[in-house]
Design a protein around this motif. Structure first.
Motif, mmCIF file in Angstrom:
data_model
loop_
_atom_site.group_PDB
_atom_site.id
_atom_site.type_symbol
_atom_site.label_atom_id
_atom_site.label_comp_id
_atom_site.label_asym_id
_atom_site.label_seq_id
_atom_site.Cartn_x
_atom_site.Cartn_y
_atom_site.Cartn_z
ATOM 1 N N MET A 1 10.047 108.579 -29.223
ATOM 2 C CA MET A 1 8.738 108.732 -29.341
ATOM 3 C C MET A 1 7.724 107.953 -28.884
ATOM 4 S SD MET A 1 8.753 106.891 -33.535
ATOM 5 C CE MET A 1 7.788 107.934 -34.279
ATOM 6 N N ASN A 2 6.544 108.031 -28.960
ATOM 7 C CA ASN A 2 5.600 107.939 -28.098
ATOM 8 C C ASN A 2 4.179 107.052 -29.283
ATOM 9 O OD1 ASN A 2 3.724 106.841 -26.300
ATOM 10 N ND2 ASN A 2 3.362 108.653 -25.634
ATOM 11 N N ILE A 3 4.826 106.049 -29.190
ATOM 12 C CA ILE A 3 3.511 105.515 -30.407
ATOM 13 C C ILE A 3 2.888 104.527 -30.068
ATOM 14 C CG2 ILE A 3 3.216 103.928 -31.677
ATOM 15 C CD1 ILE A 3 6.223 104.553 -32.861
ATOM 16 N N ARG A 4 1.384 105.029 -30.063
ATOM 17 C CA ARG A 4 0.826 104.510 -29.301
ATOM 18 C C ARG A 4 -0.064 103.349 -30.200
ATOM 19 N NH1 ARG A 4 -3.905 108.837 -26.666
ATOM 20 N NH2 ARG A 4 -2.532 109.821 -24.966
ATOM 21 N N LYS A 5 -0.332 101.792 -29.152
ATOM 22 C CA LYS A 5 -1.453 100.609 -29.687
ATOM 23 C C LYS A 5 -2.407 100.482 -29.586
ATOM 24 C CE LYS A 5 -0.785 96.599 -30.353
ATOM 25 N NZ LYS A 5 -0.246 94.698 -29.236
ATOM 26 N N ARG A 6 -3.494 101.145 -30.865
ATOM 27 C CA ARG A 6 -4.544 100.969 -30.856
ATOM 28 C C ARG A 6 -5.424 100.175 -30.415
ATOM 29 N NH1 ARG A 6 -5.950 103.701 -36.582
ATOM 30 N NH2 ARG A 6 -4.762 102.486 -37.437
ATOM 31 N N GLN A 7 -6.123 100.267 -29.511
ATOM 32 C CA GLN A 7 -7.053 99.196 -29.486
ATOM 33 C C GLN A 7 -8.055 98.233 -30.390
ATOM 34 O OE1 GLN A 7 -6.092 97.337 -26.918
ATOM 35 N NE2 GLN A 7 -7.057 98.576 -24.079
ATOM 36 N N LYS A 8 -8.019 96.784 -30.526
ATOM 37 C CA LYS A 8 -9.440 96.427 -31.324
ATOM 38 C C LYS A 8 -10.696 96.567 -30.434
ATOM 39 C CE LYS A 8 -6.007 92.926 -33.201
ATOM 40 N NZ LYS A 8 -4.588 92.784 -32.133
ATOM 41 N N THR A 9 -11.862 96.477 -32.127
ATOM 42 C CA THR A 9 -12.726 96.699 -31.162
ATOM 43 C C THR A 9 -13.473 95.528 -31.031
ATOM 44 O OG1 THR A 9 -13.299 96.552 -33.721
ATOM 45 C CG2 THR A 9 -13.248 98.523 -32.932
ATOM 46 N N GLU A 10 -14.379 94.915 -30.346
ATOM 47 C CA GLU A 10 -14.548 93.485 -30.514
ATOM 48 C C GLU A 10 -14.994 93.352 -31.917
ATOM 49 O OE1 GLU A 10 -18.582 91.190 -28.092
ATOM 50 O OE2 GLU A 10 -18.518 92.764 -28.123
ATOM 51 N N PHE A 11 -15.548 93.515 -33.063
ATOM 52 C CA PHE A 11 -15.148 93.114 -34.580
ATOM 53 C C PHE A 11 -13.901 92.786 -34.628
ATOM 54 C CE2 PHE A 11 -14.544 93.521 -38.774
ATOM 55 C CZ PHE A 11 -15.647 92.451 -39.425
ATOM 56 N N GLY A 12 -13.117 93.827 -34.288
ATOM 57 C CA GLY A 12 -11.340 92.812 -34.646
ATOM 58 C C GLY A 12 -10.432 91.571 -34.347
ATOM 59 N N SER A 13 -10.992 91.594 -32.948
ATOM 60 C CA SER A 13 -10.569 90.827 -32.139
ATOM 61 C C SER A 13 -11.202 89.421 -32.384
ATOM 62 C CB SER A 13 -11.219 91.414 -30.882
ATOM 63 O OG SER A 13 -10.776 91.854 -29.997
ATOM 64 N N TYR A 14 -12.773 89.409 -33.176
ATOM 65 C CA TYR A 14 -12.949 88.269 -33.397
ATOM 66 C C TYR A 14 -12.616 88.262 -35.545
ATOM 67 C CZ TYR A 14 -16.388 84.819 -34.721
ATOM 68 O OH TYR A 14 -17.502 83.777 -35.446
ATOM 69 N N LEU A 15 -12.841 89.276 -35.548
ATOM 70 C CA LEU A 15 -12.018 89.136 -37.077
ATOM 71 C C LEU A 15 -10.615 88.070 -36.804
ATOM 72 C CD1 LEU A 15 -11.836 89.277 -39.785
ATOM 73 C CD2 LEU A 15 -11.048 91.854 -39.584
ATOM 74 N N VAL A 16 -9.615 88.429 -35.813
ATOM 75 C CA VAL A 16 -7.974 88.481 -35.958
ATOM 76 C C VAL A 16 -8.488 86.636 -35.618
ATOM 77 C CG1 VAL A 16 -6.053 88.144 -34.495
ATOM 78 C CG2 VAL A 16 -6.743 90.289 -35.562
ATOM 79 N N GLU A 17 -9.253 86.322 -34.483
ATOM 80 C CA GLU A 17 -9.584 85.464 -34.029
ATOM 81 C C GLU A 17 -9.981 84.322 -35.118
ATOM 82 O OE1 GLU A 17 -13.125 83.325 -31.820
ATOM 83 O OE2 GLU A 17 -12.197 85.397 -30.503
ATOM 84 N N GLN A 18 -10.477 84.471 -36.183
ATOM 85 C CA GLN A 18 -10.983 83.510 -37.213
ATOM 86 C C GLN A 18 -10.583 83.366 -38.697
ATOM 87 O OE1 GLN A 18 -14.154 82.021 -37.045
ATOM 88 N NE2 GLN A 18 -13.842 83.032 -35.176
ATOM 89 N N ILE A 19 -9.076 84.956 -38.052
ATOM 90 C CA ILE A 19 -8.356 84.537 -39.359
ATOM 91 C C ILE A 19 -6.901 83.689 -38.623
ATOM 92 C CG2 ILE A 19 -5.647 86.097 -40.317
ATOM 93 C CD1 ILE A 19 -7.707 88.740 -39.970
ATOM 94 N N LYS A 20 -6.845 83.465 -37.036
ATOM 95 C CA LYS A 20 -6.185 82.712 -37.466
ATOM 96 C C LYS A 20 -6.352 81.214 -37.438
ATOM 97 C CE LYS A 20 -3.753 85.255 -33.383
ATOM 98 N NZ LYS A 20 -3.622 86.073 -32.495
ATOM 99 N N ALA A 21 -7.659 80.959 -37.036
ATOM 100 C CA ALA A 21 -8.595 79.941 -37.069
ATOM 101 C C ALA A 21 -8.506 78.794 -38.078
ATOM 102 C CB ALA A 21 -9.954 79.973 -36.368
ATOM 103 N N ALA A 22 -8.488 80.130 -39.387
ATOM 104 C CA ALA A 22 -8.598 79.874 -41.138
ATOM 105 C C ALA A 22 -7.043 79.947 -41.225
ATOM 106 C CB ALA A 22 -8.523 81.183 -42.012
#
Length: 119
Positions: free
Chosen positions: A1-22
């Motif tokens: 089964m080939n599951i592709r991992k979708r790439q985060k957008t620049e917004f998505g990467s920034y949001l994840v960073e901010q969630i971690k910071a919180a």
């Protein structure tokens, strides 16, 4: 089964960073803003959220880490770029001053002309 991992957008990467910071998990965050997991992951990898959800996201982050003007501006700018829209804070200024649209147009035109001359 080939599951592709979708790439985060620049917004998505920034949001994840901010969630971690919180110091929140992604699950805590999407539950706090009232959305489901699949939609949250779409926001990280496809299109940033609409303005009302952007504001809910920022409210949760502000509650956890305190208000941060630079985060708010970067957040709005990245979301707007991903949605091909005007940033939410600028849109609020425009909507809040409908009687001055002519002045806003004139000032923006002058700003753009001065920028072109400076290049």
């Amino acid at each position: 089964m080939n599951i592709r991992k979708r790439q985060k957008t620049e917004f998505g990467s920034y949001l994840v960073e901010q969630i971690k910071a919180a110091e929140m998990t992604q699950e805590e965050f999407y539950n706090a803003i009232g959305i489901k997991k699949p939609y949250f992951y779409d926001l990280l990898t496809l299109t940033p959220p609409p303005i009302d959800l952007q504001n809910r996201m920022l409210a949760v982050l502000d509650e956890k880490t305190g208000e941060d003007d630079s985060r708010r501006l970067r957040f709005y700018d990245l979301a707007a770029a991903g949605r091909n829209e005007i940033p939410a804070d600028i849109l609020d200024m425009i909507v809040g001053h409908q009687n001055q649209l002519s002045t806003i147009r004139t000032m923006l035109a002058a700003l753009l002309v001065s920028k072109e001359i400076g290049e």
